[in-house]
Design a protein around this motif. Structure first.
Motif, PDB file in Angstrom:
ATOM      1  N   LEU A 473      72.307 -69.805 -72.778  1.00  0.00           N
ATOM      2  CA  LEU A 473      73.053 -70.662 -71.855  1.00  0.00           C
ATOM      3  C   LEU A 473      72.193 -71.109 -70.669  1.00  0.00           C
ATOM      4  CD1 LEU A 473      76.539 -68.897 -71.806  1.00  0.00           C
ATOM      5  CD2 LEU A 473      75.918 -71.030 -72.955  1.00  0.00           C
ATOM      6  N   SER A 474      71.335 -70.225 -70.213  1.00  0.00           N
ATOM      7  CA  SER A 474      70.473 -70.587 -69.082  1.00  0.00           C
ATOM      8  C   SER A 474      69.537 -71.734 -69.459  1.00  0.00           C
ATOM      9  CB  SER A 474      69.671 -69.372 -68.613  1.00  0.00           C
ATOM     10  OG  SER A 474      70.534 -68.383 -68.078  1.00  0.00           O
ATOM     11  N   ASN A 475      69.012 -71.702 -70.674  1.00  0.00           N
ATOM     12  CA  ASN A 475      68.172 -72.815 -71.136  1.00  0.00           C
ATOM     13  C   ASN A 475      68.971 -74.107 -71.285  1.00  0.00           C
ATOM     14  OD1 ASN A 475      65.174 -72.239 -71.897  1.00  0.00           O
ATOM     15  ND2 ASN A 475      66.283 -70.363 -72.468  1.00  0.00           N
ATOM     16  N   GLN A 476      70.228 -73.976 -71.710  1.00  0.00           N
ATOM     17  CA  GLN A 476      71.056 -75.176 -71.833  1.00  0.00           C
ATOM     18  C   GLN A 476      71.284 -75.807 -70.460  1.00  0.00           C
ATOM     19  OE1 GLN A 476      71.235 -76.090 -74.780  1.00  0.00           O
ATOM     20  NE2 GLN A 476      70.966 -74.129 -75.849  1.00  0.00           N
ATOM     21  N   LEU A 477      71.510 -74.959 -69.453  1.00  0.00           N
ATOM     22  CA  LEU A 477      71.682 -75.505 -68.107  1.00  0.00           C
ATOM     23  C   LEU A 477      70.379 -76.139 -67.619  1.00  0.00           C
ATOM     24  CD1 LEU A 477      73.184 -76.084 -65.525  1.00  0.00           C
ATOM     25  CD2 LEU A 477      72.719 -73.740 -64.759  1.00  0.00           C
ATOM     26  N   ALA A 478      69.250 -75.502 -67.912  1.00  0.00           N
ATOM     27  CA  ALA A 478      67.961 -76.073 -67.505  1.00  0.00           C
ATOM     28  C   ALA A 478      67.800 -77.483 -68.082  1.00  0.00           C
ATOM     29  CB  ALA A 478      66.824 -75.171 -67.956  1.00  0.00           C
ATOM     30  N   LYS A 479      68.156 -77.648 -69.341  1.00  0.00           N
ATOM     31  CA  LYS A 479      68.093 -78.976 -69.972  1.00  0.00           C
ATOM     32  C   LYS A 479      69.046 -79.951 -69.288  1.00  0.00           C
ATOM     33  CE  LYS A 479      69.352 -81.342 -74.254  1.00  0.00           C
ATOM     34  NZ  LYS A 479      70.533 -81.991 -73.694  1.00  0.00           N
ATOM     35  N   THR A 480      70.260 -79.513 -69.030  1.00  0.00           N
ATOM     36  CA  THR A 480      71.246 -80.370 -68.372  1.00  0.00           C
ATOM     37  C   THR A 480      70.793 -80.757 -66.966  1.00  0.00           C
ATOM     38  OG1 THR A 480      73.039 -79.395 -69.658  1.00  0.00           O
ATOM     39  CG2 THR A 480      73.651 -80.516 -67.622  1.00  0.00           C
ATOM     40  N   LEU A 481      70.144 -79.814 -66.283  1.00  0.00           N
ATOM     41  CA  LEU A 481      69.608 -80.129 -64.955  1.00  0.00           C
ATOM     42  C   LEU A 481      68.534 -81.210 -65.036  1.00  0.00           C
ATOM     43  CD1 LEU A 481      69.323 -76.591 -63.288  1.00  0.00           C
ATOM     44  CD2 LEU A 481      70.962 -78.405 -62.738  1.00  0.00           C
ATOM     45  N   ALA A 482      67.698 -81.164 -66.061  1.00  0.00           N
ATOM     46  CA  ALA A 482      66.664 -82.189 -66.216  1.00  0.00           C
ATOM     47  C   ALA A 482      67.297 -83.578 -66.279  1.00  0.00           C
ATOM     48  CB  ALA A 482      65.830 -81.921 -67.465  1.00  0.00           C
ATOM     49  N   TYR A 483      68.358 -83.713 -67.062  1.00  0.00           N
ATOM     50  CA  TYR A 483      69.018 -85.014 -67.212  1.00  0.00           C
ATOM     51  C   TYR A 483      69.766 -85.427 -65.946  1.00  0.00           C
ATOM     52  CZ  TYR A 483      68.133 -85.464 -72.233  1.00  0.00           C
ATOM     53  OH  TYR A 483      67.531 -85.620 -73.467  1.00  0.00           O
ATOM     54  N   THR A 484      70.551 -84.515 -65.396  1.00  0.00           N
ATOM     55  CA  THR A 484      71.393 -84.894 -64.265  1.00  0.00           C
ATOM     56  C   THR A 484      70.598 -85.075 -62.968  1.00  0.00           C
ATOM     57  OG1 THR A 484      71.948 -82.554 -63.909  1.00  0.00           O
ATOM     58  CG2 THR A 484      73.491 -83.875 -65.214  1.00  0.00           C
ATOM     59  N   LEU A 485      69.439 -84.410 -62.880  1.00  0.00           N
ATOM     60  CA  LEU A 485      68.590 -84.595 -61.701  1.00  0.00           C
ATOM     61  C   LEU A 485      67.709 -85.839 -61.794  1.00  0.00           C
ATOM     62  CD1 LEU A 485      67.405 -80.939 -60.934  1.00  0.00           C
ATOM     63  CD2 LEU A 485      68.888 -82.366 -59.493  1.00  0.00           C
ATOM     64  N   LYS A 486      67.621 -86.431 -62.966  1.00  0.00           N
ATOM     65  CA  LYS A 486      66.721 -87.570 -63.168  1.00  0.00           C
ATOM     66  C   LYS A 486      66.974 -88.709 -62.188  1.00  0.00           C
ATOM     67  CE  LYS A 486      63.647 -90.126 -65.390  1.00  0.00           C
ATOM     68  NZ  LYS A 486      62.196 -89.849 -65.348  1.00  0.00           N
ATOM     69  N   PRO A 487      68.215 -89.122 -61.928  1.00  0.00           N
ATOM     70  CA  PRO A 487      68.410 -90.203 -60.946  1.00  0.00           C
ATOM     71  C   PRO A 487      67.995 -89.813 -59.532  1.00  0.00           C
ATOM     72  CG  PRO A 487      70.365 -89.931 -62.314  1.00  0.00           C
ATOM     73  CD  PRO A 487      69.484 -88.737 -62.562  1.00  0.00           C
ATOM     74  N   TYR A 488      68.092 -88.525 -59.220  1.00  0.00           N
ATOM     75  CA  TYR A 488      67.815 -88.048 -57.868  1.00  0.00           C
ATOM     76  C   TYR A 488      66.350 -87.656 -57.672  1.00  0.00           C
ATOM     77  CZ  TYR A 488      72.930 -87.530 -57.434  1.00  0.00           C
ATOM     78  OH  TYR A 488      74.284 -87.747 -57.388  1.00  0.00           O
ATOM     79  N   LEU A 489      65.841 -86.817 -58.558  1.00  0.00           N
ATOM     80  CA  LEU A 489      64.487 -86.257 -58.434  1.00  0.00           C
ATOM     81  C   LEU A 489      63.712 -86.581 -59.712  1.00  0.00           C
ATOM     82  CD1 LEU A 489      65.464 -82.668 -57.166  1.00  0.00           C
ATOM     83  CD2 LEU A 489      65.319 -84.773 -55.838  1.00  0.00           C
ATOM     84  N   PRO A 490      63.278 -87.826 -59.885  1.00  0.00           N
ATOM     85  CA  PRO A 490      62.714 -88.231 -61.181  1.00  0.00           C
ATOM     86  C   PRO A 490      61.466 -87.471 -61.605  1.00  0.00           C
ATOM     87  CG  PRO A 490      62.431 -89.956 -59.512  1.00  0.00           C
ATOM     88  CD  PRO A 490      63.357 -88.960 -58.935  1.00  0.00           C
ATOM     89  N   THR A 491      60.560 -87.151 -60.668  1.00  0.00           N
ATOM     90  CA  THR A 491      59.339 -86.456 -61.075  1.00  0.00           C
ATOM     91  C   THR A 491      59.611 -84.992 -61.394  1.00  0.00           C
ATOM     92  OG1 THR A 491      58.765 -86.055 -58.746  1.00  0.00           O
ATOM     93  CG2 THR A 491      57.827 -88.010 -59.791  1.00  0.00           C
ATOM     94  N   LYS A 492      60.481 -84.348 -60.632  1.00  0.00           N
ATOM     95  CA  LYS A 492      60.820 -82.949 -60.918  1.00  0.00           C
ATOM     96  C   LYS A 492      61.623 -82.851 -62.217  1.00  0.00           C
ATOM     97  CE  LYS A 492      58.948 -81.006 -57.324  1.00  0.00           C
ATOM     98  NZ  LYS A 492      57.723 -80.169 -57.483  1.00  0.00           N
TER      99      LYS A 492
END
Length: 663
Positions: A473-492
């Motif tokens: 589940l922690s890896n799934q959240l990490a993946k979801t964070l990558a997508y949802t943070l993209k508009p805000y923090l594109p390089t991170k």
């Protein structure tokens, strides 16, 4: 799929970008554009530098350069600033481009030909020394309302829009001369004809945020006057009428059209029609200082032209610095170019978004910036990601483990992960960018708690499935964070994706799709670092030093060098004749011998202190290389040196010879 036309307010090309520019306009526009691209909408994000108008002309005069040189210098700086903050513009152009000139002239001519623009005889301030009419920014004086120092178009103290003729104690900013009022003509737009249309647009447009509606409604309550669209200047787009030589379009008609000319240039390059985007949904991102321009003037012009009005005008409120209003003149400001030298731009994108909603004034504080970076990005998001990746590598050979026999805590956490993209996306789609980022942070914080509660470092020894479920589940959240943070923090976001072997974050719908068991990730490295106290103290000290230097420079600004003084030629003269100037109670016309073949005619403001007879035969000090000027229609070829208050003449020693230069 929708087509969306998004514009950022045009940055004025008389300086680089600072934090306030990014916070109010470019960052929210970029977040909105990136999200909409990810959900499958066809986005056109455009901007340009605004390069005409009096401030650039004034700066060019002071630097003895051409205005185009000034605007080009700052255009290049602004482009670098915007690119350094990863603003994903589809096109960024200039209002000095030929395409823009063509569009602006055609727009004006269309409104004129259809009777919406007319010639109006007016009175305008005129500088008799510079021999020219003075556009608003060429005049400074005192605000007639609050008494503060004000420009010809605006009082920064009380916020009142002004006409230059309203100023008390006006003076020409080029030479300091008190201007006179003369008859001239300009071209006005029939804005008052559209008052009812604009009231309907403001009151019944459900897309407009409250701050835009309130500001525009207050303006409309006072009633609308017609609006002057031209200026007497050399720098600008010439008015496309034969009788209008020497007049240019006011920037607040042609600058709006920078959105259109930038989009038109993009169309030529891409082969797509920008009009299709405009006809579907239009969003303007602006700062609150130009709300009435975009909610009243611009829609009025578009209504007259027969064009669809903007669907949404999003106005960001002001950003202060360490509790004080930012001031470029006092160097109480943080420039983007300086910030990105030392910090990842995503840290600033995070802070400016999370700190306060756009519809409220906000403050940048170095201490608060450090706190949010250290406590939120590093300790919450960064810590969660790093622990997830390192534990997966250490205990599961960098592969996502099997998920089985979940506990109630597992299922609750799983649900939060699955729901995050929809919740955050809904906030972004409604222009509630801070709320969307807060939701992402909230789930990341929940992830940290879940990780701590599950204690996978113990579970690998006592209950391997519990540890497996935790890391799955922690890896799934990490993946979801990558997508949802993209508009805000594109390089991170891209850095997270790289660790997770994800090549593409372009589809928002993939944010809630879980990775399969056995999926392999890469070796991790820390994504967010803490900022030390010493670094922040140095930044605050730098700000104070900048303020101190600015104050010292201001105190030194009246000092000149010996070279400057050498350029002023002061000679001993003798008054041969003196007479009053008709209709003036201050001025005398003098004929002064300064050792040349012919006497100099000089107009002097001495009538209140001396009669003409008292001045004849007096020796005086004369500035002999001053540019000739007309005062009250009388040619003046120099200046008599005297004190301002008492009119006391600066007289040479009796041994001084007529024509002798004072060294």
């Amino acid at each position: 799929m929708s087509k969306i036309f998004i514009s950022c307010a045009l940055p004025y090309a008389n300086g680089p970008c600072h934090l306030g520019h990014i916070r109010s306009t470019y960052l929210p526009a970029d977040i909105y554009a990136r999200y909409n691209r990810m959900v499958g909408n066809d986005v056109l994000l455009v901007c340009a530098t605004d390069e005409h108008g009096t401030p650039i002309a004034v700066k060019a005069d002071k630097e003895n350069k051409k205005p185009i040189e000034i605007s080009k210098r700052y255009h290049d700086m602004i482009v670098k600033d915007v690119e350094s903050m990863n603003i994903s513009l589809d096109n960024f152009t200039r209002t000095t481009d030929e395409k823009h000139y063509e569009i602006a002239k055609n727009f004006f001519k269309d409104l004129y030909d259809n009777g919406f623009i007319y010639r109006e005889d007016i009175q305008q301030l005129y500088c008799p020394n510079c021999n020219k009419f003075l556009p608003d920014r060429y005049v400074e004086g005192l605000c007639p309302v609050c008494g503060s120092e004000a420009r010809g178009d605006h009082c920064e103290k009380c916020g009142r829009a002004l006409d230059p003729t309203e100023l008390d104690e006006p003076h020409c900013i080029t030479c300091g001369t008190t201007p006179v009022i003369k008859d001239t003509f300009q071209y006005a737009f029939k804005l008052s004809d559209f008052e009812d249309d604009l009231k309907d647009y403001i009151q019944n447009n459900e897309n407009l945020p409250a701050n835009v509606k309130n500001y525009a409604s207050n303006w409309l309550n006072d009633g609308l006057n017609d609006w002057i669209l031209t200026r007497d200047m050399d720098w600008g787009i010439p008015v496309p009428l034969e009788e209008a030589k020497g007049k240019v379009l006011y920037v607040w008609i042609e600058a709006f059209l920078g959105y259109i000319s930038s989009a038109s240039q993009w169309s030529e390059q891409s082969g797509k029609k920008w009009e299709e985007y405009w006809d579907d949904f239009v969003v303007h991102f602006i700062g609150k200082d130009i709300i009435y321009h975009h909610s009243i003037f611009w829609p009025g012009l578009l209504k007259a032209y027969g064009c669809k009005l903007p669907d949404m005008i999003y106005a960001g409120e002001f950003l202060s610095l360490e509790g004080e209003k930012m001031s470029t003149s006092k160097n109480w400001v943080i420039w983007i170019a300086d910030f990105v030298k030392d910090y990842d731009p995503d840290l600033l994108r995070y802070y400016l978004t999370i700190n306060a909603p756009l519809n409220k004034d906000s403050d940048f504080s170095w201490d608060d910036f450090q706190r949010r970076n250290n406590d939120e990005l590093a300790d919450v998001i960064g810590n969660f990601l790093h622990r997830t990746f390192t534990f997966t590598r250490k205990y599961f050979d960098s592969k996502i483990p099997e998920y089985a026999n979940p506990s109630a805590e597992d299922e609750e956490f799983k649900k939060a992960i699955e729901e995050l993209p929809a919740i955050a996306g809904e906030y972004i789609s409604k222009f509630e960018f801070r709320e969307g980022l807060l939701e992402i942070f909230k789930v990341a914080k929940k992830g940290n708690k879940y990780f701590n509660d599950q204690e996978p470092w113990k579970a690998v020894k006592e209950d391997m499935q519990k540890a497996a479920n935790c890391l799955y589940l922690s890896n799934q959240l990490a993946k979801t964070l990558a997508y949802t943070l993209k508009p805000y923090l594109p390089t991170k976001a891209d850095a997270i994706a790289k660790i997770m072997n994800i090549d593409d974050l372009s589809e928002w719908k993939d944010a809630s799709v879980f990775l399969p068991s056995g999926y392999e990730i890469n070796k991790a490295k820390p994504l967010f670092k803490k900022i030390d106290d010493e670094v922040i103290e140095a930044e605050k000290a730098k700000l104070q030093e900048n303020l101190k230097e600015s104050s010292e420079d201001e105190n030194m600004s009246d000092l000149i060098s010996i070279d400057d003084f050498d350029e002023v030629v002061i000679k001993i003269g003798q008054v041969l004749e003196a007479e009053k100037i008709e209709k003036s109670d201050k001025l005398l016309k003098l004929q002064v011998d300064i050792g040349e073949e012919k006497p100099r005619q000089i107009v002097a403001g001495l009538a209140k202190f001396y009669s003409p007879e008292e001045l004849v035969d007096r020796k005086v000090c004369v500035v002999a290389n001053l540019q000739p000027a007309k005062l009250f229609g009388t040619l003046s070829q120099g200046m008599i040196l005297a004190t301002g208050g008492s009119g006391a003449l600066l007289s040479p020693d009796e041994n001084g010879k007529v024509g002798e230069r004072i060294q």
